[in-house]
Structure formats: structure tokens, C-alpha cells
Design a protein around this motif. Sequence first.
Motif, mmCIF file in Angstrom:
data_model
loop_
_atom_site.group_PDB
_atom_site.id
_atom_site.type_symbol
_atom_site.label_atom_id
_atom_site.label_comp_id
_atom_site.label_asym_id
_atom_site.label_seq_id
_atom_site.Cartn_x
_atom_site.Cartn_y
_atom_site.Cartn_z
ATOM 1 N N CYS A 22 0.851 -1.267 0.141
ATOM 2 C CA CYS A 22 0.093 -0.005 -0.116
ATOM 3 C C CYS A 22 0.876 1.096 -0.029
ATOM 4 O O CYS A 22 1.586 1.503 0.928
ATOM 5 N N ALA A 23 1.023 2.189 -1.000
ATOM 6 C CA ALA A 23 1.580 3.296 -1.233
ATOM 7 C C ALA A 23 0.678 4.624 -0.865
ATOM 8 O O ALA A 23 -0.386 4.601 -1.340
ATOM 9 N N ARG A 27 0.501 13.119 1.827
ATOM 10 C CA ARG A 27 0.517 13.372 3.430
ATOM 11 C C ARG A 27 1.677 12.791 4.034
ATOM 12 O O ARG A 27 2.398 11.843 3.497
ATOM 13 N N THR A 28 1.938 13.146 5.352
ATOM 14 C CA THR A 28 3.243 12.984 6.069
ATOM 15 C C THR A 28 2.908 11.229 6.259
ATOM 16 O O THR A 28 2.370 10.924 7.406
ATOM 17 N N PHE A 29 3.541 10.428 5.295
ATOM 18 C CA PHE A 29 3.440 8.947 5.842
ATOM 19 C C PHE A 29 3.957 8.579 7.091
ATOM 20 O O PHE A 29 3.475 7.787 7.747
ATOM 21 N N SER A 71 4.288 -4.506 7.974
ATOM 22 C CA SER A 71 5.548 -3.820 8.119
ATOM 23 C C SER A 71 5.403 -2.505 7.323
ATOM 24 O O SER A 71 4.500 -2.336 6.666
ATOM 25 N N ARG A 72 6.718 -1.636 7.325
ATOM 26 C CA ARG A 72 6.362 -0.546 6.666
ATOM 27 C C ARG A 72 7.885 -0.059 6.369
ATOM 28 O O ARG A 72 8.815 -0.373 6.869
ATOM 29 N N LYS A 76 9.980 4.621 1.603
ATOM 30 C CA LYS A 76 9.332 4.401 0.433
ATOM 31 C C LYS A 76 7.580 4.783 0.352
ATOM 32 O O LYS A 76 6.915 4.517 -0.435
ATOM 33 N N ASN A 77 7.210 5.203 1.720
ATOM 34 C CA ASN A 77 5.935 5.710 2.009
ATOM 35 C C ASN A 77 5.052 4.507 1.608
ATOM 36 O O ASN A 77 3.898 4.515 1.027
ATOM 37 N N THR A 78 5.440 3.004 1.988
ATOM 38 C CA THR A 78 4.721 2.053 1.734
ATOM 39 C C THR A 78 4.688 1.099 3.059
ATOM 40 O O THR A 78 5.455 0.868 3.830
#
Length: 124
Positions: A22-23, A27-29, A71-72, A76-78
Motif C-alpha cells: 500500500c503506497a 500526506r506525511t506517511f 511492516s512498513r 518508500k511511503n509504503t
Amino acid sequence: QVQLVESGGGLVQTGGSLRLSCALSGRTFSRSTMGWFRQPPGKEREFVGAISWSASNTYYADFVKGRFTVSRDNAKNTVYLQMNDLKPEDTAVYYCAASALSYGSSSGSSYHSWGQGTLVTVSS
């Protein structure tokens, strides 16, 4: 405007694995708690798991503990949902969502932005 785009869904056999991504943009991820929900055919949407903005805390529904991992990668904002040992009852549309809370709420109303969903089908 926040945009979330899921990918990685598909058809898999029982016992197989999939990784959803999920990308997030707009906004500030790195300051958003991210959650995963799913909606099985003909059923209500349900919480799957979530991860705090720092990745120091993860939260899971009982029915996925030990099989799914959230996980994140803030660079990569993912956010990811690794799903192992899939079962036919895991068949659903999976959604990612973003929250301004500091913890992973299991309530959908805690999330302000949602992706369009990606379909996961587990065949028996």
C-alpha cells in the motif's frame, strides 16, 4: 489530498503466500499509523492488523496472528501485509487505511483515508 493505492492481490492456493503493498501519497506517511482491513464476500469489514508510525508496535486480529505480518518502509511511503498459510476463509477484498492516532485501532472509524482495495482469493 491523501491517496492510498493497494497492490499485490490475486489468486492463491490454500497454504500459499501473498504480499500486499500500500503506497501513500499526499500526506506525511511517516507520522501515520497504518492499518489493514478486509471484507469477505457478503460480510462486514473487519480489522486485520496495523502498525504504528515508528514501526515499534504492531497489532493483529486474533485470526491472523502467526500467519500475517504488517511492516512498513517510511522511505518508500509504503506499508506491507505479508500473508502466509492462507486459507479459503481469508478470501476478501483487502484495504489499507491511514490514521492520525498513535496506535493501531481496530475500529475503521479511526482511519481517515482508505485505499480502493485489492482482491485476494484463496482456492481450496
